[in-house]
Design an enzyme around this catalytic site. Sequence first.
Site, short mmCIF file in Angstrom:
data_model
loop_
_atom_site.label_atom_id
_atom_site.label_comp_id
_atom_site.label_asym_id
_atom_site.label_seq_id
_atom_site.Cartn_x
_atom_site.Cartn_y
_atom_site.Cartn_z
N GLN A 55 12.13 8.74 11.72
CA GLN A 55 12.63 8.07 12.92
C GLN A 55 14.05 8.48 13.30
O GLN A 55 14.48 8.22 14.42
CB GLN A 55 12.54 6.55 12.74
CG GLN A 55 11.10 6.05 12.70
CD GLN A 55 11.01 4.57 12.37
OE1 GLN A 55 10.99 4.20 11.20
NE2 GLN A 55 10.97 3.72 13.38
N ASN A 100 6.37 2.67 2.07
CA ASN A 100 6.72 1.65 3.05
C ASN A 100 5.46 1.09 3.72
O ASN A 100 4.63 1.86 4.22
CB ASN A 100 7.61 2.27 4.13
CG ASN A 100 8.01 1.26 5.20
OD1 ASN A 100 8.80 0.36 4.95
ND2 ASN A 100 7.42 1.38 6.39
N GLU A 101 5.35 -0.21 3.72
CA GLU A 101 4.27 -0.91 4.42
C GLU A 101 2.90 -0.28 4.21
O GLU A 101 2.24 0.15 5.17
CB GLU A 101 4.60 -1.03 5.92
CG GLU A 101 5.84 -1.88 6.16
CD GLU A 101 6.05 -2.26 7.62
OE1 GLU A 101 5.35 -1.71 8.50
OE2 GLU A 101 6.91 -3.12 7.88
C1 BGC Z 1 8.49 -0.06 10.08
C2 BGC Z 1 9.57 0.63 10.87
C3 BGC Z 1 9.47 0.22 12.32
C4 BGC Z 1 9.71 -1.28 12.41
C5 BGC Z 1 9.66 -1.82 13.83
C6 BGC Z 1 8.29 -1.51 10.44
O1 BGC Z 1 6.93 -1.72 10.53
O2 BGC Z 1 8.69 0.11 8.71
O3 BGC Z 1 9.41 2.00 10.71
O4 BGC Z 1 10.33 0.92 13.15
O5 BGC Z 1 8.73 -1.95 11.67
O6 BGC Z 1 8.43 -1.62 14.41
#
Ligand code: BGC
Length: 406
Positions: free
Chosen positions: A34, A171-172
Amino acid sequence: MPAHAAPPPPPAAVTAGVPTPTSFLWGAATSAHQTEGNNVGSDLWALEVRPDSPLSEPSGDACDSYHRWPEDLDIVRDLGLNAYRFGIEWARIEPAPGRVSQAALGHYRRVIDGCLERGITPVVTLHHFTSPAWFRASGGWTAPGGVEAFARYVRAVRPILDGVTWACTINEPNMLAMVAARVGGADPDLVAGALPPPDQSLAEALIRAHHAACGELADVGGLRTGWTVANQTFQALPGAEEATREWAWSREDQFLDAARHDDFIGVQAYTRVVIGPDGPVAPDPTTRRTQTGWEFYPEALEAAVRHTAARIPTPILVTENGIATDNDDERREYLHHALAGLGRALADGVDVRGYLHWSLLDNYEWGSWHATFGLTAVDRRTFRRVVKPSAHWYGRLARARRLPGA
Ligand code: BGC
C-alpha cells in the site's frame, strides 16, 4: 454526509485520562504494497495492470515509501510515537521460487535499523494480503508445498530480525480466506462488501502456515510472534445469538483460537456488523458512514479487544484501527472515542500492550486511492508528506502516555 459532532478539543496538556504502562506501544501502521510502490513481482500488481482489471486504480508508485522510508520514520518520531508497523514484501525477498534477494533483505534491515536508531519499536508484518505472482500461479496456500514455501520465505527473513521484538506472520487471514471464497479462489477483489464464509481449506492452510512461521521464528531472541485478525464486532439482534456465534466462528473466532498459544494477538477493528436470524442486517440508510461505506462506529475497538480477551488468554496488540475520511476533525473524533474505549478496557484489566493507528499515510486502499485513512497526506505526484492536525493531537496523547477519559 450527516453533520458531525464537534470534535473533541486538542489535549494541550494531557493530565487526565487512563495512563498506559511505559512499555505501551503508541504507534502507526502501514503495509508494504500500500505504500512502497512498484511491487511488480506481486500477484496484486499483476491484477492491477491487467487490461480487464476489476480494480479501478493501480498502486503505481504508491507513496514511494520504498525510497522515502526515512522521511516516514522521522514523522513517526517527531509526532512522539514509539512504534511503527510496516511490511516486508515476500515478492521482493523471493522474486523467483527459492531465489532470495540479498539486496531486498538489506533494504528491510536498514528500515529496521532506522527504527531502532530513532527509538521506534519496529513491528514487522511478513505477509499483508499480497504474495509473489509465482506463488499464486503455482496454486498458492492450498497447493502442495504452499505452506512450506511460506515457511521458506520466513526462514530467509529470520536473519534480519535481530533486535526486532514484534512480528506479525500473516495479516488478516480471515479476510484473505473470505475474499478467496468470494472470488472462487481466483483473483483477489479486496474491495469487499458482504463476505461469504471463508474457504475452509484455505483457512486451515493459513493456520498451518502461521504455525509453521511461528516455528521458524521461535528461536529469534526477544521476538514475539503473532498474527493479526480482522475483528468485525459481530453484534446479535435479539434471537440471533446462535446465528451470530456460527457466523463469527468461521469468519473470525477460528483464527483467534489458532492464536491461543502465540506471544500476542493483533486486533484490527474499524466498524461493526449487526447479525439477525438471516445474517447481516444492513445499517439504516440514515446511518453515518465513512468513505468506505462502513458505519461510523468507533466503539468497535473496545468491543473487539474485549471479545478477543474473552476468547483467548493471549496478550493483545492493537495492530490497526482508524477511519477513512477526508474530514480530519472527524478522524480526531473517531480516534478520541476509539481510544477512550480502549482506556476503559485497559482500566478493566484487559491485557493490551499497545495501539497502532491505521494508517501513518494516506495510502493505496486495495484498488483505489479514494479512501484516506492517513494521519499524513501524501501528494500523489510529488510524494510530499503533510502531517494532519489529528496526528499532532494523537502525538500529544502518546507523549503523555494517556488514553482519553470517556
Ligand atoms: C487491512 C489494511 C486496510 C485497512 C482498511 C485492513 O483490513 O489490513 O490493509 O487498508 O483494513 O481497509
